[in-house]
Design an enzyme around this catalytic site. Structure first.
Site, short mmCIF file in Angstrom:
data_model
loop_
_atom_site.label_atom_id
_atom_site.label_comp_id
_atom_site.label_asym_id
_atom_site.label_seq_id
_atom_site.Cartn_x
_atom_site.Cartn_y
_atom_site.Cartn_z
N ASP A 313 -39.86 1.45 29.55
CA ASP A 313 -39.71 1.82 28.15
C ASP A 313 -41.07 2.31 27.64
O ASP A 313 -42.11 1.99 28.22
CB ASP A 313 -39.24 0.60 27.36
CG ASP A 313 -39.14 0.87 25.88
OD1 ASP A 313 -38.55 1.91 25.51
OD2 ASP A 313 -39.66 0.07 25.09
N ASP A 509 -39.35 -4.18 26.25
CA ASP A 509 -39.75 -5.29 25.39
C ASP A 509 -38.85 -5.50 24.19
O ASP A 509 -39.03 -6.45 23.44
CB ASP A 509 -41.19 -5.09 24.90
CG ASP A 509 -41.28 -4.05 23.79
OD1 ASP A 509 -40.50 -3.08 23.83
OD2 ASP A 509 -42.12 -4.21 22.90
N ASP A 513 -33.63 -2.82 24.89
CA ASP A 513 -33.85 -2.72 26.34
C ASP A 513 -33.06 -3.76 27.12
O ASP A 513 -32.98 -3.67 28.35
CB ASP A 513 -35.35 -2.90 26.66
CG ASP A 513 -36.21 -1.83 26.03
OD1 ASP A 513 -35.79 -0.67 26.05
OD2 ASP A 513 -37.30 -2.15 25.52
#
Length: 766
Positions: A313, A509, A513
């Site tokens: 990410d 995080d 996600d």
């Protein structure tokens, strides 16, 4: 990875270990006391206690379609009882219990709890009707209902904005920390948070069809797809089990002695397999935990050691997850420091994420901030108040079509850099702007290089951000691919596609996600600042806010897995040699059991090597070097206004060789002489010598030293221009081009040099 026994009898393995160890010790005491009958009775009871659970484990394996090497242990236990080799039996029972206990400790997997996702999910909505606004259960909301979403509330269902513009925090879904505005008629997804004033929402989907409900379902489905890794012992059992039975049967047939067959089974008891892999894996997990890398089970470490594709990410993983001031721009006649001081003074009372970044930057630059008065804040527009007796506003410009040229240049810069802009207006006139952007983590470039060195072949970034800033990050980091504008379902789709080609790791995080983390072979959560949902859906949690720990974890996982395989194969080779000796009558069962114990000890000692620090790993900093890094990192933050002054002086030269241009260059040179050049000198003579042993010698810092030389050369050239200007009574038109080139060149060199030091040197420190 065996999971048939985990959770079924959670206390059986430790109890069996205690019983068999006690039986062996008590029998040994009786034997030393001269009571052989009591010793055999105690050893026999210890052996007998191990038979039912061993049979149960075998039956469970058969029920799940696996014929594990535990069957050899069951046959050996039964054989020792049949031929009255009780000492051999209790030794086998002890080895079996030890292996099972270690395996349970190493491989017990925590459930992928989605409690945080569910806690964040709204359970009711405020529906507007002819009679007023009423709170109703979320399940009663229908398509077409008009809902009211108050400040700080979570949007309950998907819908369209009605009336006033909505200011939303979409980080739960996109992962992006900057708030966004949705005008009337634009769609809004459930799960986002209202970061502005109350607005009305026209529902376009019911609860079960809305975005946030689908996230919870995706996480659950993806977690169910994460199949456990079959342990090493079960893989090798395909040929080891029939080979053992064939050798035992052949020894019995050729010799006519059942004792030889039992001896073969005893030395073939697969404790090197049962012990080697769990001990190495547990050692690797223990080693990783010291670095702030928490692994939920041995399967996570084994998969991490086999991983070849890594998906990351962007926000909070590759970037810091918090906006940071990129630049401060002043209108003609305004210094950037004055713009920042006024903006930060007013923003001291604002809870907005951009306001916090502006105030922090002002404090870092040691600016004195007066307290504002009569402060008001309009959601989505900004804050207004009085500072130093002047009416100050920070936020949006109210007349976007009537902007001066310098403001249009700021808009262009924001577009190119993917930055947000906080405009400063004083007494109704725009006088400056603060550009903010979520910067890269200092350790991100080094981490990605180390990941490639550790065996990761493909690096991708998945983000809900726009394509332009996402591709810029990808280019800077040298990623293999960038996928932008993804929602949680899109991230899961990419993860599933990559899993078809290689063992895949996903790092994130945010709540958004969590489904992708659960869908990957290994999910890694940035747990220090990440959401609870992402941590609970992950196999590995980084408890420190350092993504470079992931590279360390990959190195540890590769090494631990290699040691586990070495130990298992080495133990098997020794067991095969012992089987041959037992088949020819050279090893009676008791001696074979003792030899097997010796093999186990050797295997365990080898497996414990995974606890040691790999000598090829990054060497540790000395306390003095780490203190220097912290010192110079803080100075980097403090020197940002010097870099801005250099760029601002170059910009001012575009107005011609007037007194204001000369004053800007003189101020930039003063800052260079008094603050920046002493910093560079101290780095060259203090920091670099301290880091040279860590980085491999003085040559490792040679390139950075060359940058110091170039910075000093350009500074001297600027000083020469100033002497010429003072001698001539002002800047000459012929000086402008070269002086502007020197200033822009120095600005570029400083930006690059600071970035390289932060990535290569400062990221080494905690």
């Amino acid at each position: 990875m065996r999971q048939t026994h985990v959770g079924a009898w959670p206390r059986l393995e430790p109890a069996l270990l205690a019983v068999t160890a006690a039986a062996l010790a008590a029998g040994g005491g009786a034997w030393l006391a001269g009571d052989a009958a009591l010793a055999h009775l105690l050893w026999g009871l210890g052996t007998l206690c191990a038979v039912p659970p061993a049979v149960g484990w075998v039956l469970l394996s058969l029920h799940h379609g696996r014929t594990g090497v535990d069957l050899i242990a069951v046959l050996a236990l039964g054989g020792t009882l049949a031929v009255h080799e009780y000492l051999a039996g209790v030794l086998i029972a002890l080895m079996l219990a030890t292996g099972r206990t270690l395996e349970g400790a190493a491989q017990r997997r925590a459930s992928h709890d989605l409690r945080a996702l569910l806690e964040h999910a709204p359970r009711s909505a405020r529906r507007r009707t002819a009679a007023g606004v009423a709170t109703v259960p979320l399940g009663e909301v229908a398509v077409g209902d008009l809902l009211v979403v108050g400040p700080g509330e979570t949007v309950p269902v998907d819908g369209r904005v009605e009336g006033a513009t909505a200011t939303l925090d979409e980080s739960v879904l996109s992962g992006e920390s900057l708030s966004v505005e949705r005008a009337a008629g634009e769609t809004v997804r459930s799960g986002v948070v209202n970061a502005g004033g109350a607005f009305e929402l026209r529902a376009t989907a019911a609860e079960q069809d809305s975005t946030y409900a689908s996230i919870v379902r995706l996480a659950g489905q993806a977690g169910a797809e994460s199949a456990p890794v079959v342990r090493l012992a079960d893989r090798y059992a395909v040929w080891f089990l029939p080979l053992t039975l064939a050798v035992a049967a052949l020894a019995w047939l050729l010799s006519g002695s059942a004792v030889r067959a039992v001896a073969v089974l005893v030395v073939a008891t697969p404790c090197p397999l049962l012990l080697a892999a769990p001990v190495a894996i547990v050692s690797g997990i223990s080693r990783a935990s010291r670095l702030g890398v928490v692994m939920r089970d041995g399967g996570a470490l084994e998969n991490l050691g086999r991983a070849r594709t890594l998906l990351l990410d962007k926000t909070g993983t590759l970037t810091r997850g918090r906006p940071q001031v990129l630049d401060v721009v002043g209108a003609p006649g305004w210094q950037p420091a004055d713009v920042l001081r006024l903006a930060a003074s007013l923003d001291q009372y604002s809870p907005h994420v951009l306001a916090g970044a502006i105030v922090d930057t002002a404090h870092d630059r040691k600016l004195v901030l007066p307290m504002p008065s009569h402060v008001t804040e309009e959601p989505g527009q900004g804050a207004t108040g009085s500072v130093d007796g002047r009416r100050v506003c920070v936020g949006r410009l109210t007349a976007p079509g009537d902007r001066p040229s310098w403001a249009r240049a700021v808009d262009n810069r924001a577009l190119l850099d993917g930055a947000a802009v906080a405009w400063l207006t004083v007494d109704g006139c725009p006088v400056g702007a603060v550009l903010l952007r979520d910067p890269l983590r200092r350790d991100a470039p080094r981490t990605l290089r180390e990941l490639r060195a550790a065996g990761i072949e493909r690096l991708l970034m998945l983000t809900g951000d726009r394509a332009e800033p996402a591709h810029e990050v990808g280019a800077v980091l040298g990623l293999d691919d960038v996928r932008a504008g993804l929602d949680p379902a899109g991230k899961v789709a990419v993860v599933r596609a990559e899993r078809e080609h290689a063992v895949t790791v996903m790092v994130g995080d945010g709540v958004n996600d969590a489904p992708a983390l659960a869908a990957a072979d290994v999910g890694v959560a940035m747990g220090a600042r990440g959401s609870t949902a992402s941590s609970e859906a992950a196999d590995i949690v980084l408890t420190t806010d350092r993504v470079d720990r992931l590279a360390d974890a990959v190195v540890i996982a590769v090494r631990a897995r290699r040691i586990a395989v070495q130990s298992a194969l080495g133990g098997m080779v020794l067991s095969l040699a012992a089987m041959a000796a037992a088949a020819f009558g050279l090893l009676p069962p008791a001696a074979g059991a003792l030899l097997q114990e010796a093999i186990d000890v050797a295997v365990i000692l080898n497996a414990l090597r995974a606890l040691r620090v790999d000598q090829s790993a990054r060497p540790a900093l000395t306390p003095a070097a780490e203190a220097l890094i912290h010192r110079f990192a803080a100075e980097h933050d403090d020197l940002q206004d010097v870099i801005e002054a250099v760029h601002g002086a170059a910009d001012r030269l575009s107005d011609g060789p007037g007194p204001q241009s000369l004053a800007a260059v003189e101020e930039a040179h003063r800052l260079l002489t008094e603050r920046l050049l002493p910093h560079e000198y101290a780095e060259e003579h203090h920091l670099y010598p301290a880091l040279a042993p860590v980085l491999g010698g003085p040559e490792a810092t040679a390139t950075m030293s060359r940058a110091h030389t170039e910075i000093e050369r350009l500074s001297r050239r600027i000083a020469t221009h100033l002497r010429l200007a003072h001698a001539e009574g002002g800047l000459a038109p012929g000086q402008l081009d070269d002086l502007r080139s020197c200033l822009y060149g120095l600005h570029t060199v400083l930006r690059l040099h600071f970035t390289q030091e932060e990535e290569n040197y400062f990221s080494l420190a905690q």
